[in-house]
Enzyme design. Structure first.
Site, PDB file in Angstrom:
ATOM      1  N   GLY C  18       4.339   8.450   1.844  1.00 23.07           N
ATOM      2  CA  GLY C  18       4.016   6.337   1.720  1.00 23.07           C
ATOM      3  C   GLY C  18       5.641   6.015   1.335  1.00 23.07           C
ATOM      4  NE  ARG C  79       0.111  11.040   3.429  1.00 22.28           N
ATOM      5  CZ  ARG C  79       1.200  11.032   1.981  1.00 22.28           C
ATOM      6  NH1 ARG C  79       2.130  11.923   2.142  1.00 22.28           N
ATOM      7  NH2 ARG C  79       0.767   9.740   1.717  1.00 22.28           N
ATOM      8  CG  ASP C 110       7.825  16.055  -5.369  1.00 23.95           C
ATOM      9  OD1 ASP C 110       8.720  14.991  -5.615  1.00 23.95           O
ATOM     10  OD2 ASP C 110       7.142  16.266  -6.678  1.00 23.95           O
ATOM     11  CB  THR C 132       6.924   6.991  -3.397  1.00 23.58           C
ATOM     12  OG1 THR C 132       6.083   7.727  -4.393  1.00 23.58           O
ATOM     13  CG2 THR C 132       7.425   8.061  -5.089  1.00 23.58           C
ATOM     14  CG  ASP C 134       2.682   6.794  -6.916  1.00 22.57           C
ATOM     15  OD1 ASP C 134       1.643   5.109  -7.409  1.00 22.57           O
ATOM     16  OD2 ASP C 134       1.778   7.384  -6.218  1.00 22.57           O
ATOM     17  CG  ASP C 136       4.992  10.671  -8.445  1.00 24.27           C
ATOM     18  OD1 ASP C 136       5.404  10.033  -7.310  1.00 24.27           O
ATOM     19  OD2 ASP C 136       4.193  10.880  -7.490  1.00 24.27           O
ATOM     20  NE  ARG C 178      -4.980  10.064  -4.156  1.00 24.60           N
ATOM     21  CZ  ARG C 178      -5.891   9.347  -4.565  1.00 24.60           C
ATOM     22  NH1 ARG C 178      -6.702  10.324  -4.837  1.00 24.60           N
ATOM     23  NH2 ARG C 178      -5.957   8.361  -3.133  1.00 24.60           N
TER      24      ARG C 178
END
Lengths: 326, 326, 326, 326
Positions: C18, C79, C110, C132, C134, C136, C178
């Site tokens: 993303g 992707r 990741d 990213t 997020d 995360d 998410r």
């Protein structure tokens, strides 16, 4: 230069004078509507100077991708002393002849219009679009960039008011519009200014000071005065207000920030409409015209006629400040 | 003053010195966390001056509703000459005694800290929070308002660059930070400036001019130099650059716009954390402490100790500009 | 491919997964710091898929002009299923051999890291940057894009609150993340949410309803609940709250707006630092490393080690909401 | 209720229906122009329901300080079932009699106008102002809030396009306007959408898919389709486009974000003008009128007449998309 025998002609586009948000949306509209209608389109860099120097390139639909949201002008802009001479104009005309430019769309202000008129006389069919944040073109109710500039101003003044309010100060805010108070009067009404100082209306700094003192006595704790660039020095005005009211006063000159930024929805849409309208005029083989907004409709005038008009001023809005700033 | 026998004590809150975005979020956090933990909370208007003049009111949770997103300070701020005298400090202490203020949370910069230390000596337990856009407080990595101010600066400079690019100019942009180049160096790195001028590092205007000329020769068309307020006059620097490079150069002073506006997420969250931490310290009966960020953690120092620290400068980031502005 | 015998090697740059605001600032920093340090730099389009398909071009300093302020990624992202196979990885390696790429800087999350590890095994020296919104990624306190995304969220929620307040409603706002509640918990604290629902902490919707009713009884007129994407359906939660509190409740999913926009100052600066740090690591001939922020400092880890780490969650901030939302 | 014998009468102000940015600017203008002209002014909370319940307060000039820049409505808004009955209307009239309200300024949409007509029949002199982001009121070219909502939309879509471009996707963006495509068509033109789907014009999803495929073949890499709320489900449309073009497509519903936020300059100024105009009409003892914009001028109509008009649609702009999205 083009090997396509089916094209109707070649449109050159240039931006000249000060840049304004929405110019890119206009360039995009002329380019795409032009190609859509069967023309070849050339982008000319740095205004008339680029035309003189043959600084140009053919533009396809993809060359104007992802610019509708950008401030400034992808074609750059410049003031050309050389183009003010007949010699320069002839060189510009020679470029048009060489690369096959039949029509010229010129986006800018009064100076741009005069340049278009000059090259028109040499035989290039020009259509002008009004592009300047100051909204100071007589023939039109609206110029591309005006709405964005005002939104930028109020966004900045809203921030200034946070600190003005926290400190119980008076802010003197200087906005652009050297010859015109259109930005100033609207921005003043939109941000709760106690008064506005523009070139179009007489003002009395002592009356403003009195108003500030009167309102302080009714509980108003912070104040804003908007000044159009060129009417007075905002630093001096702030100093005067502080001395005559006892209220801590600070000047801010909004400066070049007002000229950039992503164009507002209105500026993008009016630029698109005007760009398409320019291609329509070209389709009708018109020349020496300026496009204008009159009562929300697009109209066009002879350049000479347009330059002879006189700009109005919204004195009604100016006068509403008396009650709005109560 | 309170008839509730179950309250643990009364916390007074004030903001002092220059306002900064996020101060309201801190006021809200102290108020709600204070009430949540069993304290009564009083808002003091206009800093120490308001404490002297007993300009205060009890605050419930609803009094701090819908302020987390507002710039400025709902408690107003002022500089108090009277509070710099022992006489003034005693009057402030008298107010605390009268209305029952046991603890004082003071949000501001170094001057605010010194004031807190003074009234602490008279027996009011003070906790200080760092609130200033300049990030110029030695003991802490971060001061409330810094992030918002930098975001405001880059938003404005992004706009300036639209017009800078369209005209192939050099912009000289003056940002706040009279004693500190923290805003300047970050903003320069974030907006693609060719160089930055701060009080912390020596600079050579002729080297900057040379760099501009060298880069122009490699195809760079527009340039930006960031100047921290107080290091030099941005107008003079612009003039010098224009004379020595031949590139049209314009100065913009961002001014008070940098001090206002809705706080950024980071400023709201760090203000909330600090406000809650202040109430924790009060719960531990601490006094004469300043809250600081050290390696992303909240810590606290004795005010005296905090005031004796020396602020670092991110010379590493400053030096990265050499490669980033290639 | 290069005729310059003095270059130290060739760095390829790609963005994968993303997109996130600040990726362009990182690309610019790697490019310029790379060239500044004596490397040749190649931009690879569409992540690993572009590497497979040899969709790349040499980048000079001017190729990354005027991108520092743009969201998204100028190198595009995708992707690649093919790259998940050894066959695909070998084709990617073949491209590196063919065009002479010695080092690869991979910006993403990741999945990007795992891809880098794979091609590392085939002999290309990879350095990864965390990109990213997020936040995360376990090994780092911070990922490029996180700050901008949070600021975008609060800007949108501030607007939602205007209408929420006018109608005395409850807003249920779903934000991205998410697998992670980092955006949600910060945004909730920053916008005055009554509660936040994230995957990291258990929640009881009936308790939230009770809290809303309790606070309504103390005079609170409007409410906000933040939900991290994937924990629950915001529409269902809004319906449940309305049914059990009697308060008109509306869900808004902030959606893809959160992923774009001009990066914040922090994101631009951290991206610049990380990009320069990547070139430093390359200068030390490091490989298979990821760059991370740990306690405000830049550090680097072995990719394998980084992928095995476990991400923390700011449960302290989560718990502060109880008092902050009083 | 008032002891001032010199007041000309009492004006009540209420906002009703959905809130819109600029309503506060209108409230401020009516209040200040009203007081300036010699009236007493009462603010009524929560629209007609508040009038029924006597939820009102006298407003002085300071009660409307610092609201000109705020979205939403400081007087709150609500839909009142009770007011739809004659019984409810009589109760509202009783409040007017009790507190001495002679004139009522009602800001909202068609529903608000019908309410004003009802209470007018009972003897309260009503003036209506158009306030709704949808611009779906037949009698006027413009409704307060429309410009701000469009600017909010394009700001959000500009962000969505960053990620759309990075991933080479198609974005399907759903904007507000249940009965009207005015926001949709302008926003589509302003953000470079390939097409727009509104209730006013027929559309063929297969033609849109074909256009996307055709343009992909000419090099366009990312696409945007704007959908007016209520015409179709944006999720379904995105799915259909993805299936029939092979291009990854994502839906975003902009939602309630569109209703809030600081009003644009235009919305603040038009609201100020309309508010002052309402007070002028009151001064002329007019009743049962709605204020409208016609060709940039303010005019007024009988409410009944206004409600019987039919709204146009800018099909010209809609059709321009064919060339603009080339």
């Amino acid at each position: 230069m083009s090997d396509r025998t089916d094209i109707k002609g070649t449109i050159g586009i240039l931006t000249s004078g000060g840049d304004a948000p929405g110019m890119n949306a206009a360039i995009r509209a002329v380019t795409r509507a032009g190609i859509f209608s069967g023309y070849r389109v050339m982008g000319i860099r740095r205004g008339y100077q680029g035309l003189i120097e043959e600084d140009l390139f053919e533009m396809g639909p993809r060359d104007v991708s992802d610019i509708v949201q950008r401030g400034g002008t992808m074609l750059f802009t410049a003031r050309s002393k050389e183009f003010m001479t007949l010699e320069g104009q002839k060189r510009a005309k020679a470029t048009c002849d060489k690369v096959g430019i039949d029509y010229l769309v010129c986006i800018g202000g009064d100076g741009t219009y005069r340049g278009a008129m000059d090259i028109c006389k040499l035989g290039v069919k020009c259509i002008c679009l009004p592009g300047t944040i100051d909204n100071d073109i007589a023939c039109t109710d609206y110029t591309i960039g005006f709405d964005t500039a005002m939104n930028t101003c109020i966004e900045m003044i809203d921030r200034i008011k946070d600190t003005e309010m926290s400190h119980s100060r008076c802010s003197v805010v200087e906005v652009m519009g050297r010859r015109a108070g259109h930005i100033a009067v609207n921005v003043a009404a939109a941000t709760g200014a106690i008064d506005v100082i523009t070139v179009e209306m007489p003002y009395d700094i002592d009356k403003i000071c009195k108003k500030i003192i009167d309102q302080k006595n009714t509980g108003k704790t912070h104040f804003e005065v908007v000044v159009a660039e060129g009417v007075g020095h905002s630093e001096d005005i702030a100093k005067y207000i502080q001395e005559h009211t006892g209220i801590d006063s600070r000047a801010t000159i909004l400066g070049y920030v007002q000229r950039g930024g992503a164009p507002s929805c209105y500026d993008r849409v009016i630029a698109a409409r005007m760009g398409c309208y320019a291609v329509e005029l070209i389709g009708q083989n018109e020349a020496n015209r300026v496009i204008a907004v009159k009562n929300t409709k697009l109209v066009d005038y002879d350049i000479q006629e347009a330059l002879s008009m006189k700009k109005g001023y919204d004195s009604h809005l100016h006068n509403l400040l008396a009650s709005l700033s109560l």
